[in-house]
Design a protein around this motif. Structure first.
Motif, PDB file in Angstrom:
ATOM      1  N   CYS A 255       5.720   8.148   7.170  1.00  0.00           N
ATOM      2  CA  CYS A 255       5.657   7.808   8.597  1.00  0.00           C
ATOM      3  C   CYS A 255       4.268   7.237   8.880  1.00  0.00           C
ATOM      4  O   CYS A 255       3.370   7.937   9.382  1.00  0.00           O
ATOM      5  N   ILE A 256       4.101   5.969   8.544  1.00  0.00           N
ATOM      6  CA  ILE A 256       2.797   5.311   8.671  1.00  0.00           C
ATOM      7  C   ILE A 256       2.373   5.306  10.140  1.00  0.00           C
ATOM      8  O   ILE A 256       3.162   4.968  11.023  1.00  0.00           O
TER       9      ILE A 256
ATOM     10  N   MET B 266      12.718  10.495  11.736  1.00  0.00           N
ATOM     11  CA  MET B 266      11.897   9.368  11.305  1.00  0.00           C
ATOM     12  C   MET B 266      11.606   9.555   9.820  1.00  0.00           C
ATOM     13  O   MET B 266      10.979  10.544   9.423  1.00  0.00           O
ATOM     14  N   ALA B 267      12.109   8.645   8.994  1.00  0.00           N
ATOM     15  CA  ALA B 267      11.935   8.704   7.534  1.00  0.00           C
ATOM     16  C   ALA B 267      12.445   7.379   6.985  1.00  0.00           C
ATOM     17  O   ALA B 267      13.172   6.657   7.674  1.00  0.00           O
ATOM     18  N   PRO B 268      12.050   7.038   5.758  1.00  0.00           N
ATOM     19  CA  PRO B 268      12.615   5.828   5.162  1.00  0.00           C
ATOM     20  C   PRO B 268      14.145   5.912   5.151  1.00  0.00           C
ATOM     21  O   PRO B 268      14.703   7.004   4.981  1.00  0.00           O
ATOM     22  N   GLU B 269      14.816   4.764   5.341  1.00  0.00           N
ATOM     23  CA  GLU B 269      16.282   4.785   5.437  1.00  0.00           C
ATOM     24  C   GLU B 269      16.924   5.345   4.171  1.00  0.00           C
ATOM     25  O   GLU B 269      17.920   6.065   4.235  1.00  0.00           O
TER      26      GLU B 269
ATOM     27  N   ASP C 168      12.586   4.061  12.012  1.00  0.00           N
ATOM     28  CA  ASP C 168      11.391   3.759  11.220  1.00  0.00           C
ATOM     29  C   ASP C 168      10.157   4.302  11.924  1.00  0.00           C
ATOM     30  O   ASP C 168      10.280   4.983  12.960  1.00  0.00           O
ATOM     31  N   GLU C 169       8.969   3.985  11.418  1.00  0.00           N
ATOM     32  CA  GLU C 169       7.755   4.581  11.986  1.00  0.00           C
ATOM     33  C   GLU C 169       7.436   4.041  13.376  1.00  0.00           C
ATOM     34  O   GLU C 169       6.583   4.577  14.061  1.00  0.00           O
ATOM     35  N   ARG C 170       8.150   2.998  13.828  1.00  0.00           N
ATOM     36  CA  ARG C 170       7.996   2.546  15.214  1.00  0.00           C
ATOM     37  C   ARG C 170       9.185   3.013  16.055  1.00  0.00           C
ATOM     38  O   ARG C 170       9.442   2.513  17.129  1.00  0.00           O
TER      39      ARG C 170
END
Ligand code: FAD
Length: 484
Positions: free
Chosen positions: A124-125, A423-426, A433-435
């Motif tokens: 989560c950038i 929120m995590a990579p698909e 996503d991180e947005r």
């Protein structure tokens, strides 16, 4: 104050708004306030619940779900819990403008920096503690810290002070074309996505729902803290139960609240967050070393919590002629993962919710520790000379089976449902996503407790407000609007 809030009649709605926020709850109100700070921008908040803002609904004690009439709450029964003697749980959430923040216990606990640094490390950038602290600060006006004492840590100009600011303070001017933001909470947001055809393809097919986007993570990573209320007796004079027996005591505390804004009606509970690893094998506390207090280290993320409250079932107190005291012992780190699924295609129907409590072995192990730490807490109070008495049978420390049976029979929800659209990579079954953009669907975000990557070692309301603050900033950035 609330009467001046912009509540529109259906027939008065415009055809178009810049932003439509679905769910005027904890996150939704924050987003509405921030996105509508520009007069040129129109925001529509769609809220399913009531809009009560009377005095009782603002008082932290009287508006708390368990002390109120429940008119601002909605209760969904869970499916029978396999690992908890097949009991079902009443899952409470707020259904009112302000959402669950209007009926919760008003405990504020952000969690420690290591919690958020883990989010960032897991993909989560932009969500490390250093990057999100300002959103906590922006939202709050700390009542118990002078700004000079912790100027970077606590805010002094935010809208969030106590229950009174949960909804009206955030929505000030009537202010929805650019984006839809789902903030209907951790049980309703996945439900709305599923009803819209966004979710696990097999489930949508099974329920006959339309298929817009196969997104296996929707409703698939639900988590919640679970706890055990342990009932004790104390002298009646020390218990809040006396308020039901003595009009004078009741009046005294009401006056204290009205004049000073303090006392049991302001803050009936305190929470003690604990690192269980700091107990030795006999469950005595080991003196903490300086590195045990480093909030940046993941091993210092607390995993259990004790919430002592001078209250118990008044009927029991009267029968026993004693004051009641309950220790709400709670887990803060859970591995078990449950689901939110469609019961039907009728939007009025509640979803099928399976918290799957105690499914993970590690959760059962942690629960045993919790039972032991709670007993140690009681023993310490007694050793210190206070007449606290455990008033129910307690399992033997050496008997794991008895301990597990105790937990299965007593465990209960802590109402901290999260991560149902995480929120995590698909590829790791993330939904946003991180947005906070829903994967594969344009102009749709989710920004409530459902996006929290995993149930945090914190109380979620503060985390939700931080997420909404950051979401507002990202929405503005992505739509070329001026930031704050
Ligand atoms: C009894 C209780 C005690 C708690 N105590 C604490 C505490 O002390 N401290 C803490 O930090 N956390 C506490 N929590 C948890 C915390 O309050 C929640 O995690 C947090 O408020 C959730 O915020 P949210 O924005 O995700 O959802 P909510 O605040 O629940 O907001 C969701 C909103 O969406 C609305 N909605 C739902 N469906 C629809 C729809 N289809 N259309 C339009 N609107 C819809 C709802 O009516 C609601 O207003 C408690 C929770 C409960 C139930």
């Amino acid at each position: 104050m609330f009467n001046t809030s912009p509540i529109a009649r259906l027939e008065d709605l415009q055809n178009e708004y810049d932003y439509i926020i679905v769910g005027g709850g904890t996150a939704g109100c924050v987003l509405a306030n921030r996105l509508s700070s520009n007069d040129q921008v129109t925001v529509l908040v769609v809220e399913a619940g009531t809009s009560d803002n009377g005095w009782l609904s603002r008082n932290p004690y009287f508006s708390f779900h368990h002390a109120s009439s429940g008119h601002q709450s909605h209760v969904t029964g869970s499916v029978p819990q396999r690992h908890a003697d097949n009991r079902t749980f009443n899952l409470v959430r707020g259904r009112t403008l302000g959402g669950t923040s209007k009926i919760n216990a008003a405990l504020y606990a952000r969690g420690i920096p290591a919690e958020y640094n883990e989010w960032s490390r897991n993909g989560c950038i932009g969500w490390s503690y250093g990057e999100i602290e300002k959103y906590f600060v922006r939202a709050e006006t700390a009542l118990d810290y002078a700004e000079r004492d912790a100027p970077h840590y606590h805010g002094s100009k935010g809208e969030w002070t106590n229950r009174s600011s949960a909804s009206p303070a955030w929505i000030q001017t009537p202010h929805a074309r650019k984006e839809v933001i789902l903030t209907a909470g951790p049980l309703a947001s996945p439900l709305i996505l599923l009803l819209s055809g966004i979710g696990p393809a097999a489930h949508l097919k099974e329920r006959g729902a339309p298929m817009l986007r196969d997104l296996p993570g929707v409703g698939s990573h639900l988590q919640d803290h679970f706890g055990m209320p342990v009932r004790c007796s104390i002298p009646l004079k020390d218990s809040m139960v006396q308020l039901m027996l003595s009009t004078w005591a009741l009046l005294l505390y009401v006056v204290q609240y009205l004049i000073y804004g303090t006392g049991p009606f302001f803050a009936p509970e305190v929470a003690v967050l604990i690192q269980s690893r700091l107990f030795n094998s006999t469950f005595t506390f080991v003196t903490a070393k300086p590195e045990d207090e480093d909030a940046d280290l993941p091993e210092n993320i607390p995993d259990i919590e004790l919430i002592p409250v001078a209250w118990a079932d008044p009927r029991w107190c009267m029968e026993e002629n004693t004051g009641g005291f309950t220790i709400n012992a709670s887990t803060l780190h859970v591995e078990s993962v449950g689901t939110v699924r469609l019961a039907s295609l009728d939007p009025q129907d509640d979803p099928v919710v399976d918290l799957n409590y105690l499914a993970a072995t590690s959760d059962r192990e942690l629960a045993r520790k919790l039972v032991k730490v709670t007993k140690r807490f009681i023993d310490c109070v007694v050793e210190d000379g206070y007449p606290l008495q455990l008033s129910e049978p307690y399992p033997d420390f050496e008997d794991d089976e008895a301990m597990d049976a105790f937990v299965r029979q007593k465990c209960t929800t802590r109402f901290h449902y999260t991560s149902s659209c995480r929120m995590a990579p698909e590829e790791q079954e993330g939904v946003v996503d991180e947005r906070l953009r829903v994967y594969g669907v344009s102009r749709l975000r989710v920004a409530d407790a459902s996006v929290i990557p995993r149930c945090p070692a914190a109380h979620p309301a503060a985390v939700v407000v931080m997420i909404a603050e950051k979401c507002a900033e990202m929405v503005k950035e992505d739509n070329g609007e001026t930031l704050f």
